[in-house]
Design an enzyme around this catalytic site. Structure first.
Site, PDB file in Angstrom:
ATOM      1  N   ASP A 239       0.878  -1.159  -0.110  1.00  0.00           N
ATOM      2  CA  ASP A 239      -0.039   0.004   0.140  1.00  0.00           C
ATOM      3  C   ASP A 239       0.856   1.264  -0.069  1.00  0.00           C
ATOM      4  O   ASP A 239       2.171   0.985   0.266  1.00  0.00           O
ATOM      5  CB  ASP A 239      -0.904  -0.157   1.227  1.00  0.00           C
ATOM      6  CG  ASP A 239      -1.716   1.255   1.231  1.00  0.00           C
ATOM      7  OD1 ASP A 239      -2.288   1.599   0.258  1.00  0.00           O
ATOM      8  OD2 ASP A 239      -1.660   1.703   2.504  1.00  0.00           O
ATOM      9  N   LYS A 240       0.425   2.605  -0.478  1.00  0.00           N
ATOM     10  CA  LYS A 240       1.014   3.483  -0.409  1.00  0.00           C
ATOM     11  C   LYS A 240       0.917   4.405   0.847  1.00  0.00           C
ATOM     12  O   LYS A 240       1.766   4.576   1.815  1.00  0.00           O
ATOM     13  CB  LYS A 240       0.673   4.569  -1.878  1.00  0.00           C
ATOM     14  CG  LYS A 240       1.621   5.797  -1.434  1.00  0.00           C
ATOM     15  CD  LYS A 240       1.132   6.747  -2.882  1.00  0.00           C
ATOM     16  CE  LYS A 240      -0.179   7.342  -2.105  1.00  0.00           C
ATOM     17  NZ  LYS A 240       0.032   8.711  -0.942  1.00  0.00           N
TER      18      LYS A 240
ATOM     19  N   SER B 293     -11.800  13.587 -10.500  1.00  0.00           N
ATOM     20  CA  SER B 293     -10.482  12.703 -11.411  1.00  0.00           C
ATOM     21  C   SER B 293     -10.617  13.004 -12.665  1.00  0.00           C
ATOM     22  O   SER B 293      -9.563  12.897 -13.470  1.00  0.00           O
ATOM     23  CB  SER B 293     -10.699  11.172 -11.153  1.00  0.00           C
ATOM     24  OG  SER B 293     -11.844  10.440 -11.418  1.00  0.00           O
TER      25      SER B 293
ATOM     26  N   LYS C 182      -7.354  25.878  -9.632  1.00  0.00           N
ATOM     27  CA  LYS C 182      -6.059  25.323  -9.534  1.00  0.00           C
ATOM     28  C   LYS C 182      -6.249  23.950 -10.092  1.00  0.00           C
ATOM     29  O   LYS C 182      -7.386  23.262 -10.040  1.00  0.00           O
ATOM     30  CB  LYS C 182      -5.629  25.528  -8.064  1.00  0.00           C
ATOM     31  CG  LYS C 182      -6.538  24.728  -7.030  1.00  0.00           C
ATOM     32  CD  LYS C 182      -5.996  24.706  -5.670  1.00  0.00           C
ATOM     33  CE  LYS C 182      -6.860  24.180  -4.724  1.00  0.00           C
ATOM     34  NZ  LYS C 182      -6.498  24.022  -3.497  1.00  0.00           N
TER      35      LYS C 182
ATOM     36  N   ASN D 140      -8.511  -1.564   4.735  1.00  0.00           N
ATOM     37  CA  ASN D 140      -8.540  -1.822   3.275  1.00  0.00           C
ATOM     38  C   ASN D 140      -7.389  -2.728   2.762  1.00  0.00           C
ATOM     39  O   ASN D 140      -7.594  -2.984   1.403  1.00  0.00           O
ATOM     40  CB  ASN D 140      -8.823  -0.387   2.465  1.00  0.00           C
ATOM     41  CG  ASN D 140      -7.593   0.499   2.420  1.00  0.00           C
ATOM     42  OD1 ASN D 140      -6.732   0.300   3.378  1.00  0.00           O
ATOM     43  ND2 ASN D 140      -7.169   1.044   1.407  1.00  0.00           N
ATOM     44  N   ASP D 141      -6.348  -2.807   3.358  1.00  0.00           N
ATOM     45  CA  ASP D 141      -5.324  -3.833   2.985  1.00  0.00           C
ATOM     46  C   ASP D 141      -5.641  -5.082   3.608  1.00  0.00           C
ATOM     47  O   ASP D 141      -4.783  -6.117   3.242  1.00  0.00           O
ATOM     48  CB  ASP D 141      -4.114  -3.283   3.591  1.00  0.00           C
ATOM     49  CG  ASP D 141      -3.848  -1.671   3.028  1.00  0.00           C
ATOM     50  OD1 ASP D 141      -4.109  -1.521   1.805  1.00  0.00           O
ATOM     51  OD2 ASP D 141      -3.166  -0.870   3.671  1.00  0.00           O
TER      52      ASP D 141
ATOM     53  N   ARG E 152      31.137 -36.231   1.298  1.00  0.00           N
ATOM     54  CA  ARG E 152      30.324 -35.021   1.783  1.00  0.00           C
ATOM     55  C   ARG E 152      31.566 -33.987   1.807  1.00  0.00           C
ATOM     56  O   ARG E 152      31.372 -32.881   1.260  1.00  0.00           O
ATOM     57  CB  ARG E 152      29.786 -35.188   2.929  1.00  0.00           C
ATOM     58  CG  ARG E 152      29.284 -33.756   3.355  1.00  0.00           C
ATOM     59  CD  ARG E 152      28.204 -33.777   4.242  1.00  0.00           C
ATOM     60  NE  ARG E 152      26.963 -34.346   3.990  1.00  0.00           N
ATOM     61  CZ  ARG E 152      25.924 -33.883   3.608  1.00  0.00           C
ATOM     62  NH1 ARG E 152      26.010 -32.474   3.537  1.00  0.00           N
ATOM     63  NH2 ARG E 152      24.736 -34.167   3.324  1.00  0.00           N
TER      64      ARG E 152
END
Length: 1347
Positions: free
Chosen positions: A501-502, A761, A785, A1028-1029, A1287
């Site tokens: 996640d960020k 968006s 802006k 949400n993760d 070995r």
């Protein structure tokens, strides 16, 4: 500008008030994100399911007959608000845990052996001894699983027992009129009442409710009755479930979350968490607005607006709630966090019904936190597992590590070898079927030790030690960190994909205003604020090869304050350097009109530059959605007195919990360190977030500000911009529906708000139309802006030079990893604005093509803009994020970022975190109709295949251009819904160095993780910090939760929890590598030593006519794995280090050994297996030759030595060889390893001698006789040397001629240690020489003085 997640995700548009507009509905649905369907690739994700359909929730209205059953009670049955995230319940623990344990092939095998061992005809020992080892393993593993699940139950109980206020003495018609309680439940409640009988009411015990007998409080603004909190009750200690009984006037009283029901009225105060999904009826704000914090839901601390239903905003009291006659038609429970469709139907007294459309902005979700709103009244529509947050969280999965799964296959292979051996034994038996069957079963029993039953319990102990070491690593220490699962430590060393996640995971979600370009002049580039995270990341890549700039920060700050006071006297602005991220005295010089000759503007007019600056910061102070939280010394303007007390109680309780948990550390950490920790915990709890309570605000106050203000914004970058304007003299003070109050350079002005064109968006911009105050011209102006690509194309002509300069500055900002925003304005004629406003109003009430008309009118007025400049803010990364990501990539780990942020924001953070670099070719797929998305993605795939072909891309990766892939959540949904596109995603995933998925829902995160995990058959890790993760964390092989300020949902659902993302570097590269090597070597050595032990039994059968006779005494059989050889392998698994942590961090490439499974695979398992067979041959036949062909070897009774003497000698040989060669396979010898090997050998000799003293012992006198024979000791030494020769030779050849990264680094370590020793030796010699010279110089002086 980064707005709320609801605005960022394009999918769902607000529901039209006219629900009969089918065309409008179809058009909205065609542009929305498609609903994700379950596919074969993702079928294993176990999401919580609900069979609920559309529902109708009634308040104060009798239910229609069709909704009642025969007894007149409601037919609908709603789920409880109690949540359970644990795996087991008391009823399901035994069957479910047994099922989990017997998924292991070895446990099933030993269960069969235990059953066979209890058959009288074939049993070779006491049946109890046969069952005891398996029972012990099952019991200890069950205890460990029970402890893990108990922690989950404890957290669930804490959530379910949380308290909220709901309406009491109110009949909820959605539930039966009389709630039936069982006898036992009634008895428990009665006992609690008697036990908790309290003294008469006092002022110390408070119960918050609405007092309907007291005179109503009034709001001076609208003279309406409002909620009033009084303290006159004392029964809060007994929180009984709600009942449909009226025993007095309606009032809001406390109830546990788990008792909240559908249709209940909730009273939520500022700072309260929402216990269930609920429709907002009214708020303390006159216009019915409220703000929520979603950090427990999505990890973000940004405030997001919600609004009540306009027709119910006059509800102010408990009595008003009982007079609300309505019902809510709601959509079925679903996992879409960004959409809700419902209708509130008001039933008036004259039987006229009024329908009001409901959307996501009217809905409070479980885990939302009320902020900046004194109170909210809401009605519950979804509870428990039907709430959106719970539908987005998967059921707690049962995870097994990759090595454990592979070990099941190896156990099956050993079982097959076992079967072959027993079949050979059975081939020489009588022809009778029964005799053959019994011999076969007896052979199974005597060869059962080829599969080590003690291996599993040893692994459980070792993984417990590993978890202990991880969470006691002081480099990663955090009090909140904990292990909720111990089974996956070896998977930490095999991670190939990390999904992160960020917000709150990579970033701190803290925005800093760093630069700005105004009128073509750059401000803030004087180096005062230091380097950005992106600049530091570039230095890491170039190894510090950047020019160093000397900055006199004290001089710059002193000049800044001097120039500031020349312009205005700071009242709201800060002059504390610890609170400022932007300091540039040039801006105040230019504001005064002192332009120099080197001005970059074509016009040399200083007044024009001053106007640019004024308009620039006026725009920042006016064009936003920020709300003000004024702070006074007594904090009365922020919170009510009761809330202050409640939050103080929460703070004290939290600190008590912290201090209690710290007591466990006193034995291993010095008292001074504990003191520092306690102070750190206090500081971290208080924090700097002004939303966390009055004490937090008090601690965060800047003593240089006369009138401090706390800004609350939908996005942190908006708050950063408004705060920057405030510190530069343009302070936003307050807002109402129609006005904004701003302090400009010491003077207060009120701007009239005429219209707001909101950000989304698609538009990528926000505009506000205001009328300036008379003092500033009384004209109408549009401030705008947004993204530079959107603003620049709407500018008026004649600004080419200014556009070029600002574009150059924006490019420079982007290269530094800063987030940019472009500012512009336009003056409007009053007549034009009035005409436009009339058109816009008409369009907004249109029934058809409403949005198209509104967008067209917005485009019309947002044109012919005058460019002012651009801002640059930095989203601060968590400490060490760029370095951690760079190290993970060097280790061969691919990092994918799955975030709910918009695409541009995610790309900016990608560059800042060094996830994306300028050298990478960026492929972007945006949200479009399904066919267009698939076409775009196919073009990406075709381009990559056309360049170098997918099949060869992984081998030629270093010689090819690096690629990165960025995809929008809507486009991702289309690809996941198409089988061909999913397969192409799997194909090209090996080409992309980095992948960023933007605006994705929690469900999409889990689908992406599951697609890669199953499609690529790799080990994946998901890391996040918000609720949400949770789905993503549970879908991965290993889930890691970030514990901290963003809630505990992710940490609760994760397998591991850490405090910061940077700890992931050491968790994987050091502990993950160590644990993988340890577990791999431990399992291989376990199988090896059991092969060495069992195969002598097979060789013995050759000489006993395959009669299935027992070779070893049964005491040796039982103790071989449990006592004689267990300590060295446990020491190997618990403490071995292939190389020290310093070298693992310095050379991350070593980690690829785990990704490529170089230390645990079929060839390596076969090598250990064959080595064990070879050593068993050497041991058995060496002793056979000694005892079979030597007449000098006799038993304790004077006769020739028999099978018992020989088997005892073989036991000694096997135990010593098995222990020594475990040590031989150890990289790092510790005192524990020395003690384990020496102790095991000593225990064996002592056991043989002591057990052989008793005449009833099967080995009576064997020890004295065997140990007194020289040939035995010769055979022991000879067997060890010959058995170990292959070995040793193979290890030497492999390390010198076929060395891997680990071998090379170990050689580097050895060489560096030798160099350090040589340097110390030289220093010691120089010191000795200097001492000798000084002594020789002193002696002549002494002689001279004596003479």
């Amino acid at each position: 500008m980064d707005r709320t997640l609801e605005n960022n995700v394009s999918p769902q548009v607000k529901i039209s008030n006219n629900r009969n507009d089918d065309n409008h509905q179809k058009r909205r649905d065609s542009n929305s994100t498609p609903r994700l369907r379950r596919t074969d690739t993702t079928s294993s994700i176990q999401y919580r399911k609900t069979k609920a359909r559309e529902r109708r929730v009634f308040t104060n209205l009798p239910l229609p007959k069709e909704l009642l059953d025969r007894s007149g009670e409601p037919r609908a049955r709603y789920v409880s608000n109690k949540i359970i995230t644990s795996k087991y319940t008391p009823l399901t623990f035994i069957p479910k845990n047994l099922f989990e344990q017997f998924r292991r092939a070895a446990n099933m095998f030993f269960l069969l052996m235990a059953v066979l061992g209890m058959i009288k005809e074939i049993q070779s020992n006491n049946p109890i001894l046969t069952v005891l080892p398996l029972s012990t393993v099952i019991f200890i593993t069950a205890c460990k699983d029970a402890y893990e699940d108990y922690n989950r139950h404890s957290i669930d109980d804490a959530f379910n027992s949380s308290k909220c206020f709901h309406l009491k003495n109110f009949i909820n018609v959605n539930y039966p009129s009389c709630t039936k309680q069982s006898f036992w439940k009634s008895l428990i409640i009665t006992i609690k009442k008697l036990w908790s009988s309290s003294p008469p009411p006092s002022t110390n015990t408070r119960s918050t409710h609405i007092d309907n007998n007291a005179p109503p409080a009034t709001d001076d603004a609208n003279n309406e009755k409002i909620v009033k909190v009084v303290d006159d009750d004392n029964d809060d200690s007994i929180l009984l479930p709600p009942s449909n009984e009226v025993n007095g006037p309606p009032e809001f009283k406390k109830v546990m979350w788990k008792h909240v029901r559908v249709g209940d009225f909730l009273y939520l105060r500022n700072g309260d968490a929402v216990p269930a999904d609920a429709i907002i009826l009214s708020t303390s704000e006159p216009e019915g607005n409220c703000y929520v914090e979603t950090k427990d839901l999505d990890g973000e601390t940004n405030l997001k607006p919600r609004r009540c239903v306009a027709e119910t905003k006059n509800i102010k009291s408990a009595k008003d709630c009982t007079q609300l006659n309505c019902y809510i038609d709601s959509e079925p429970p679903n996992s879409n966090l960004f959409s809700y469709k419902g209708t509130l139907v008001l039933a008036n007294s004259d039987s006229v019904k009024t329908s009001i459309a409901l959307d996501i902005n009217n809905l409070l979700l479980r885990a939302h936190i009320i902020r900046n709103t004194e109170w909210v009244i809401a009605v519950v529509v979804f509870t428990g597992v039907e709430t959106k947050i719970m539908l987005n969280s998967g059921e707690t999965p049962s995870k097994r590590s990759r090595i454990e799964k592979e070990m099941n296959r190896e156990a099956t292979l050993s079982d097959k070898t076992h079967g072959v051996a027993t079949s050979l034994l059975d081939s020489n038996q009588y022809n009778a079927f029964i005799a053959s069957l019994l011999t076969f079963c007896a052979s199974l029993v005597i060869f059962q030790n080829i599969i080590p039953i003690s291996l599993y319990i040893s692994i459980e102990f070792v993984k417990t030690f590993q978890a202990f070491f991880i969470y006691n690593d002081l480099d990663m220490f955090d009090e909140d960190s904990q292990a909720t699962c111990w089974n996956l430590s070896d998977d930490l060393g095999q991670i190939e994909y990390v999904f992160s996640d960020k917000t709150g995971t990579l970033t701190r979600n803290i925005m800093e205003f760093r630069r700005c370009s105004i009128g073509g002049k750059l401000y803030g580039n004087n180096g005062w604020a230091g380097k950005t995270d992106a600049e530091i990341g570039k230095e890491l890549i170039t190894q510090g090869e950047t020019a160093k700039v000397n900055v006199n920060s004290d001089e710059i700050f002193w000049e800044y304050k001097e120039e500031l006071r020349k312009v205005f006297e700071p009242k709201y602005a800060s002059t504390n350097r610890d609170f400022l991220t932007f300091v540039d005295p040039e801006i105040f010089k230019d504001l005064q009109g002192d332009a120099d000759e080197g001005s970059s503007l074509e016009e040399k007019d200083a007044n024009k530059r001053s106007r640019y600056i004024r308009e620039f910061f006026t725009l920042l102070a006016v064009c936003h959605t920020v709300v003000v939280d004024p702070i006074s010394e007594n904090l009365s303007e922020v919170h009510s007195e009761q809330q202050f007390e409640d939050e103080e109680e929460k703070h004290d309780a939290s600190m008590d919990m912290h201090k209690t948990s710290l007591k466990n550390l006193k034995n291993r950490i010095s008292s001074s360190r504990i003191g520092n920790m306690v102070r750190g915990l206090n500081a971290s709890h208080i924090g700097t977030d002004t939303s966390s309570g009055p004490k937090s605000i008090a601690k965060a106050l800047d003593d240089t500000v006369a009138c401090p203000l706390a800004y609350k914004a939908e996005s942190p970058d908006e708050a950063a911009l408004v705060s920057a304007a405030k510190n530069l003299g343009f302070a936003f003070l307050s807002r109402t529906t129609n006005s904004l109050t701003v302090d400009i350079l010491g003077n207060t002005y009120t701007f009239e708000i005429l219209h707001i064109l909101e950000f989304n968006s698609t538009r990528k911009r926000m505009s506000i139309i205001v009328r300036r105050p008379k003092e500033l011209g009384d004209d109408i102006v549009l401030f705008c802006k947004g993204a530079d690509s959107v603003i620049i194309e709407r500018l008026a002509d004649g600004q080419d030079d200014l556009i070029d300069k600002i574009n150059h500055d924006i490019e420079e900002f982007s290269n530094e990893g800063l987030r940019t925003l472009t500012l512009a304005y336009r003056s409007l004629e009053p007549s034009y604005f009035e005409s436009w406003a009339a058109k816009y109003h008409e369009a907004s009430t249109s029934l058809g093509n409403r949005e198209e008309q509104m967008d067209a009118l917005s485009e019309e007025i947002e044109n012919e803009l005058i460019l002012l400049g651009a801002t640059a803010i930095e989203d601060k990364l968590q400490e060490g994020v760029p370095d951690t990501i760079a190290s993970l990539r060097q280790a061969g780990i691919k990092v994918w970022v799955l975030t709910g942020d918009k695409l541009e924001t995610a790309i900016n953070i990608g560059f800042a975190a060094q996830l994306l670099t300028k050298e990478m070719k960026l492929w972007v797929v945006r949200n479009s109709p399904r066919e267009e998305v698939i076409r775009q993605f196919d073009e990406v795939v075709d381009s990559l295949i056309g360049q170098h072909g997918i099949a060869n891309s992984q081998n030629d990766e270093e010689s090819l251009q690096k690629h990165a892939f960025v995809i929008d959540g809507g486009a991702l949904a289309h690809l996941l819904d198409n089988e061909a596109s999913r397969q192409k995603m799997l194909q090209v995933s090996v080409v992309f160095h980095s992948v960023v998925c933007c605006r994705v829902s929690p469900l999409q995160k889990a689908l992406v993780v599951e697609l890669i995990r199953k499609g690529k058959k790799v080990v994946t890790l998901s890391i996040g910090d918000g609720a949400n993760d949770v789905s993503m964390i549970q879908a991965a092989n290993v889930g890691v939760g970030i514990s901290g300020q963003e809630g505990v949902q992710a940490a609760m659902a994760a397998d591991y929890s850490i405090a910061q993302f940077r700890f992931l570097k050491k968790l994987l590269l050091v502990h993950g590598h160590w644990d993988y090597i340890r577990i791999a070597e431990m399992i291989l050595n376990f199988f090896y030593k059991n092969v060495v032990w069992v195969f002598p039994v097979f060789w013995y059968q050759i000489f006993s006519l395959f009669s299935a006779n027992i070779f070893y005494d049964y005491s040796f059989v039982q103790l071989y794995n449990m006592i004689f050889t267990v300590a060295p392998v446990v020491a190997l698994g618990g403490t071995d280090q292939s190389v020290t942590a310093h070298y693992l961090m310095q050379y991350p490439g070593i980690y690829e050994m785990g990704i490529r499974q170089l230390r645990y695979n079929r060839p390596r398992f076969a090598l250990y297996f064959l080595d064990g067979i070879w050593q068993s041959i050497v041991v058995f036949f060496t002793n056979y030759m000694i005892y079979a062909f030597s007449t000098n070897v006799v038993s304790h009774d004077g006769r020739n030595a028999g099978p018992t003497d020989m088997s005892t000698a073989v036991v000694v040989n096997v135990v010593i060889i098995a222990n020594l060669f475990v040590g031989f396979n150890t990289y790092h010898w510790t005192w524990f390893m020395f003690a384990a090997i020496a102790g095991e050998i000593l225990i064996l000799f002592v056991f043989i001698l002591v057990y052989g003293i008793f005449e009833s012992s099967p080995i009576y006198g064997i020890g004295d006789q065997v140990f007194s024979e020289g040939k035995f000791w010769f055979g022991l030494v000879f067997g060890i040397l010959v058995a170990g020769l292959p070995r040793c030779v193979l290890s030497f050849v492999k390390q010198w001629w076929f060395s891997d990264d680990l071998d090379i680094v170990r050689q580097i370590k050895t060489r560096e240690m030798q160099k350090r020793k040589e340097e110390k030796r030289k220093i010691r010699k120089l010191g000795e020489k200097a001492d000798g010279d000084s002594k020789r110089a002193v002696i002549p002086d002494i002689v001279l003085n004596a003479s």
